[in-house]
Write an enzyme that holds these catalytic residues in place. Structure first.
Site, short mmCIF file in Angstrom:
data_model
loop_
_atom_site.label_atom_id
_atom_site.label_comp_id
_atom_site.label_asym_id
_atom_site.label_seq_id
_atom_site.Cartn_x
_atom_site.Cartn_y
_atom_site.Cartn_z
CG HIS A 77 -1.95 -1.08 1.22
ND1 HIS A 77 -3.22 -0.97 0.72
CD2 HIS A 77 -1.85 -2.36 1.68
CE1 HIS A 77 -3.88 -2.11 0.88
NE2 HIS A 77 -3.06 -2.98 1.46
CG ASN A 150 -7.88 -4.49 0.96
OD1 ASN A 150 -7.20 -3.49 1.21
ND2 ASN A 150 -7.37 -5.71 0.99
CG HIS A 341 -2.90 -1.19 14.72
ND1 HIS A 341 -3.44 -2.44 14.52
CD2 HIS A 341 -1.96 -1.35 15.67
CE1 HIS A 341 -2.85 -3.32 15.30
NE2 HIS A 341 -1.94 -2.68 16.01
CE1 TYR A 364 -2.28 -4.74 9.34
CE2 TYR A 364 -2.41 -2.54 8.42
CZ TYR A 364 -2.63 -3.90 8.31
OH TYR A 364 -3.17 -4.41 7.17
FE1 HDE Z 1 -2.53 -4.82 5.49
N1 HDE Z 1 -0.72 -4.02 5.96
N2 HDE Z 1 -1.86 -6.62 6.05
N3 HDE Z 1 -4.26 -5.67 4.85
N4 HDE Z 1 -3.19 -3.06 4.87
C1 HDE Z 1 -0.36 -2.74 5.77
O1 HDE Z 1 0.75 -1.44 7.38
C2 HDE Z 1 -0.78 -6.85 6.81
C3 HDE Z 1 -4.59 -6.99 4.91
C4 HDE Z 1 -4.44 -2.75 4.46
O2 HDE Z 1 -3.19 3.43 3.89
C5 HDE Z 1 0.97 -2.41 6.38
O3 HDE Z 1 1.11 0.75 7.74
C6 HDE Z 1 -0.73 -8.23 7.19
C7 HDE Z 1 -5.99 -7.18 4.69
C8 HDE Z 1 -4.51 -1.37 4.08
O4 HDE Z 1 -1.63 3.34 5.45
C9 HDE Z 1 1.39 -3.74 7.04
C10 HDE Z 1 -1.82 -8.83 6.60
C11 HDE Z 1 -6.49 -5.93 4.47
C12 HDE Z 1 -3.23 -0.86 4.29
C13 HDE Z 1 0.22 -4.64 6.70
C14 HDE Z 1 -2.53 -7.81 5.89
C15 HDE Z 1 -5.40 -5.01 4.58
C16 HDE Z 1 -2.43 -1.93 4.79
C17 HDE Z 1 1.96 -1.78 5.46
C18 HDE Z 1 -2.22 -10.28 6.64
C19 HDE Z 1 -7.93 -5.56 4.16
C20 HDE Z 1 -2.76 0.55 4.01
C21 HDE Z 1 2.09 -0.34 5.90
C22 HDE Z 1 -2.57 -10.73 7.88
C23 HDE Z 1 -8.85 -5.87 5.22
C24 HDE Z 1 -3.01 1.47 5.16
C25 HDE Z 1 1.28 -0.24 7.07
C26 HDE Z 1 -2.57 2.86 4.79
C27 HDE Z 1 -1.09 -1.80 5.17
C28 HDE Z 1 0.16 -5.90 7.14
C29 HDE Z 1 -3.68 -8.09 5.12
C30 HDE Z 1 -5.60 -3.60 4.38
C31 HDE Z 1 2.73 -4.26 6.66
C32 HDE Z 1 0.32 -8.88 8.04
C33 HDE Z 1 -6.76 -8.52 4.72
C34 HDE Z 1 -5.73 -0.62 3.54
O5 HDE Z 1 1.49 -3.60 8.41
#
Ligand code: HDE
Length: 683
Positions: A77, A150, A341, A364
């Site tokens: 993202h 999402n 988060h 997060y």
């Molecule tokens: Fe994320 N995800 N994600 N994700 N995610 C990040 O956090 C993660 C997942 C989502 O505009 C990171 O600050 C794991 C699902 C959005 O700043 C990180 C898993 C969904 C955004 C991270 C998922 C999301 C992130 C990268 C699997 C939809 C952007 C930078 C368990 C429900 C937020 C950050 C923004 C961002 C981890 C799966 C949505 C690395 C471990 C499912 C919208 O922490």
């Protein structure tokens, strides 16, 4: 809370941000220490042609700051864009949740939303085929609640343990760093074929959902199952939805690729411009609710994040509206530094045991530590809660708060044991007391093992043109894969979803058609098709091709009618400046054929003029032809009619002399978004 207090609270986020805004215009330049600077172009040297001196504190400070201007981009993202706004609940949800911001319709809660693509780097392009992030921070009176969702309601994997693998597979391949912001490569599809829980999600990713027309025309989903908990401690399972008021619409893949070059900032510009114009994006918040006792009444496990709850079985209750009404002031300070988060919840909202959600709860904060440099990122203006916060956490890199007093521990007597924990009655967060027991195991529940039924549900629910687009998307993506084995594995996998889909893709990419296969799952969910969504002309960009000596009276009338309905006509001609029309009408040109492109508009309206040359005509025809193959509404009046003579039998093409009749028919055509009935080989 009294009415005045409420008003006070609403304005607080703005006030907080205001305190951090600095307007540097009309000021004298200083160093960061406040010393006025007398010169800012030349470093201090020993003689006009001599070496620069170490004592030049101004040069050193300016360069050191510059050298450290970048922070690590988000792991995923990375490319995103944001806006501020407000949220209000329509009716009290007290029956289900004690969350204050969902209980009182008179409260306007400040929000900050960041939309994003997932795979591409920060400098990649907006219209990649990808999932879009839709993350909302609600600054509530009881603390920040982040809905980090999402635009697709399910996910690729069922357990957070696999997230690093998924992301490694989709990111550019490590040996050559290619391709950027694209899933059309070997490692991604190798992951898909070998992790078949991704079957449902990959259908969505190959659909038009993954190439949205605008952030304003995307649904949002919390994906995981959460819990609402009310005052009595009773819980319900819920899923969150955002429904865009303008409906859900996509681009055409050929168009999306061309936009990537013509305007890589297409989505952010669209969001920014509409907010600047006062045409504020709106989304309704919906929840699906399942009683705890009904947990096992479905043909899927409600904790499995690769499953959705069909809206026909579990209706979406619309409970409130979010309006995005202010652009960011500074992209770095707000869009880059915002830290979401899924674990930021408030009393009344709790988690489920979805193993994907549980893993996210760790990830997060952890990622912010390296991205934002330490544990004090909650003090950054965009992250700071509006309600007061007090605890014994201290110090750390870049601490802003100056905590006064002697005591920074609990329990204490020197500060009368404060700050003290709040009881539940006083608003203290209490985790839902779910009964849990079991052996420690690393395994997947049996109930998570049906990977194909809902993938077929999605396929069954698509309209004909949506199915066509999915077939082409698979053929494009797998056509870019070099390994025959991976191509064959994916085709064999999607044969479990639909043999029609698998056979056509196999044919297109030259691998064996799978024998047998197919699915017996016959259910469909009409709510999943984008064809069944709201249609509107509001904020649709219409490229109006005009030359000198245009029909002044008619065009002035038509343009004002289009604007009155909320459409955004923009004038395209061969050069910038003022066009002269009949009856002394004049028109300012917005773009030339060089500075814009057909793909940047929702519709083309050809007007022409008596004084256009053949180069003009060629450009105009090119614009129209491109709009035609992208199924876009096309209209023509006056001299413009001759350019669309050959396509007038097709859907959505309006050729008309009478200005009023034209306007009505054209507006209807624009509202339809696209005219998929045109029988075209292209796109
Ligand atoms: Fe994320 N995800 N994600 N994700 N995610 C990040 O956090 C993660 C997942 C989502 O505009 C990171 O600050 C794991 C699902 C959005 O700043 C990180 C898993 C969904 C955004 C991270 C998922 C999301 C992130 C990268 C699997 C939809 C952007 C930078 C368990 C429900 C937020 C950050 C923004 C961002 C981890 C799966 C949505 C690395 C471990 C499912 C919208 O922490």
């Amino acid at each position: 809370m009294s009415k005045d207090d409420r008003k006070d609270f609403q304005n607080k986020k703005d006030e907080q941000l205001e305190q951090n805004r600095v307007d540097d215009s009309d000021k004298k330049m200083t160093t960061n220490q406040g010393v006025k600077v007398s010169e800012d172009e030349f470093s201090l040297k020993a003689g006009e042609r001599g070496p620069t001196l170490m004592e030049d504190f101004h040069f050193r400070e300016k360069m050191t700051h510059f050298d450290h201007e970048r922070i690590p981009e988000r792991i995923v993202h990375a490319r995103g864009f944001s806006a501020h706004g407000e949220f209000e609940v329509y009716e009290s949800m007290k029956e289900y949740t004690k969350a204050h911001f969902l209980s009182d319709p008179s409260v306007k809660t400040p929000v900050f939303v960041r939309f994003s693509t997932v795979a591409g780097s920060k400098g990649s392009f907006d219209t990649a085929r990808d999932v879009r992030g839709f993350a909302t921070k609600f600054y509530t009176q009881e603390g920040n609640f982040d809905l980090v969702g999402n635009n697709i309601p399910v996910f690729f994997i069922q357990d957070a343990m696999k997230f690093p693998d998924l992301v490694h597979a989709v990111k550019p391949e490590p040996h050559n760093g290619m391709p950027q912001a694209a899933s059309a490569h070997d490692t991604f599809w190798d992951f898909i074929a070998n992790n078949q829980e991704s079957a449902h999600m990959i259908m969505w990713a190959m659909s038009d959902r993954a190439i949205p027309r605008s952030f304003r025309m995307m649904e949002g989903f919390g994906v995981h199952t959460f819990r609402f908990v009310n005052e009595e401690g009773k819980a319900h399972f819920i899923k969150f939805h955002w429904k865009p008021v303008l409906g859900t619409h996509g681009l055409v893949w050929d168009e999306a690729q061309k936009i990537s070059g013509k305007n890589p900032d297409f989505h952010r510009a669209d969001l920014y411009e509409t907010i600047e114009n006062g045409d504020y994006p709106e989304y309704e918040l919906g929840v699906q609710i399942i009683a705890e006792e009904d947990e096992f009444n479905y043909d899927f496990d409600i904790l499995d994040p690769t499953k959705l709850w069909p809206e026909e079985e579990v209706p979406v209750k619309i409970i409130g509206k979010m309006t995005l009404n202010r652009n960011v002031d500074n992209v770095f300070a707000e869009n880059e530094q915002v830290a979401f988060h899924p674990g930021h919840v408030v009393p009344g909202i709790d988690f489920s045991n979805d193993p994907l959600l549980q893993g996210r709860l760790f990830s997060y904060t952890d990622t912010q530590l390296s991205r934002l440099g330490g544990p004090n990122f909650h003090e950054l203006p965009v992250n700071k809660p509006v309600c007061p916060f007090h605890n014994n956490q201290r110090d750390g890199i870049s601490r802003h708060t100056i905590n006064t007093g002697q005591v920074s521990y609990h329990k204490n007597s020197l500060a009368d044991n404060t700050p003290s924990p709040a009881s539940e009655e006083e608003g203290g967060y209490k985790h839902y007391q779910e009964k849990v027991e079991g052996r420690k195991i690393r395994a997947r529940s049996e109930s998570f093992k049906d990977h194909f039924s809902q993938a077929t549900l999605f396929w069954n629910s698509m309209s004909d043109h949506e199915k066509e687009h999915i077939k082409k998307a698979f053929s494009f993506e797998l056509g870019k894969v070099e390994s025959k084995s991976v191509q064959q594995q994916v085709v064999d996998m999607i044969a479990n979803i639909s043999s029609e889909l698998a056979s056509e893709v196999a044919e297109n990419i030259g691998v064996n058609r799978p024998e047998g296969g197919g699915s017996n799952y016959t259910k469909s969910s009409p709510a999943l098709s984008m064809a069944n969504r709201t249609h509107s002309v509001r904020s649709r960009k219409i490229g109006v091709i005009v030359g000198d000596e245009f029909n002044g009276q008619d065009l002035t009338h038509i343009l004002s009618e289009l604007k009155a309905e909320g459409a955004m006509p923009e004038i395209i001609s061969s050069k910038l400046g003022t066009l002269q029309g009949t009856n002394d009408h004049e028109l300012e040109v917005d773009h030339t054929f060089l500075t814009c492109d057909s793909v940047l508009f929702d519709a083309i309206y050809a007007v022409g003029g008596k004084k256009v040359d053949s180069a003009f005509e060629q450009h105009a025809q090119q614009f129209i032809q491109e709009a035609f193959i992208h199924f876009k509404p096309i209209g023509a009046t006056h001299e413009g009619k001759k350019w669309i003579e050959g396509m007038k039998e097709h859907d959505g093409v309006i050729l008309e002399d009478d200005a009023n009749v034209f306007t009505d028919k054209f507006l209807e055509s624009v509202a339809a978004h696209r005219h998929w009935n045109r029988q075209l080989v292209h796109a």
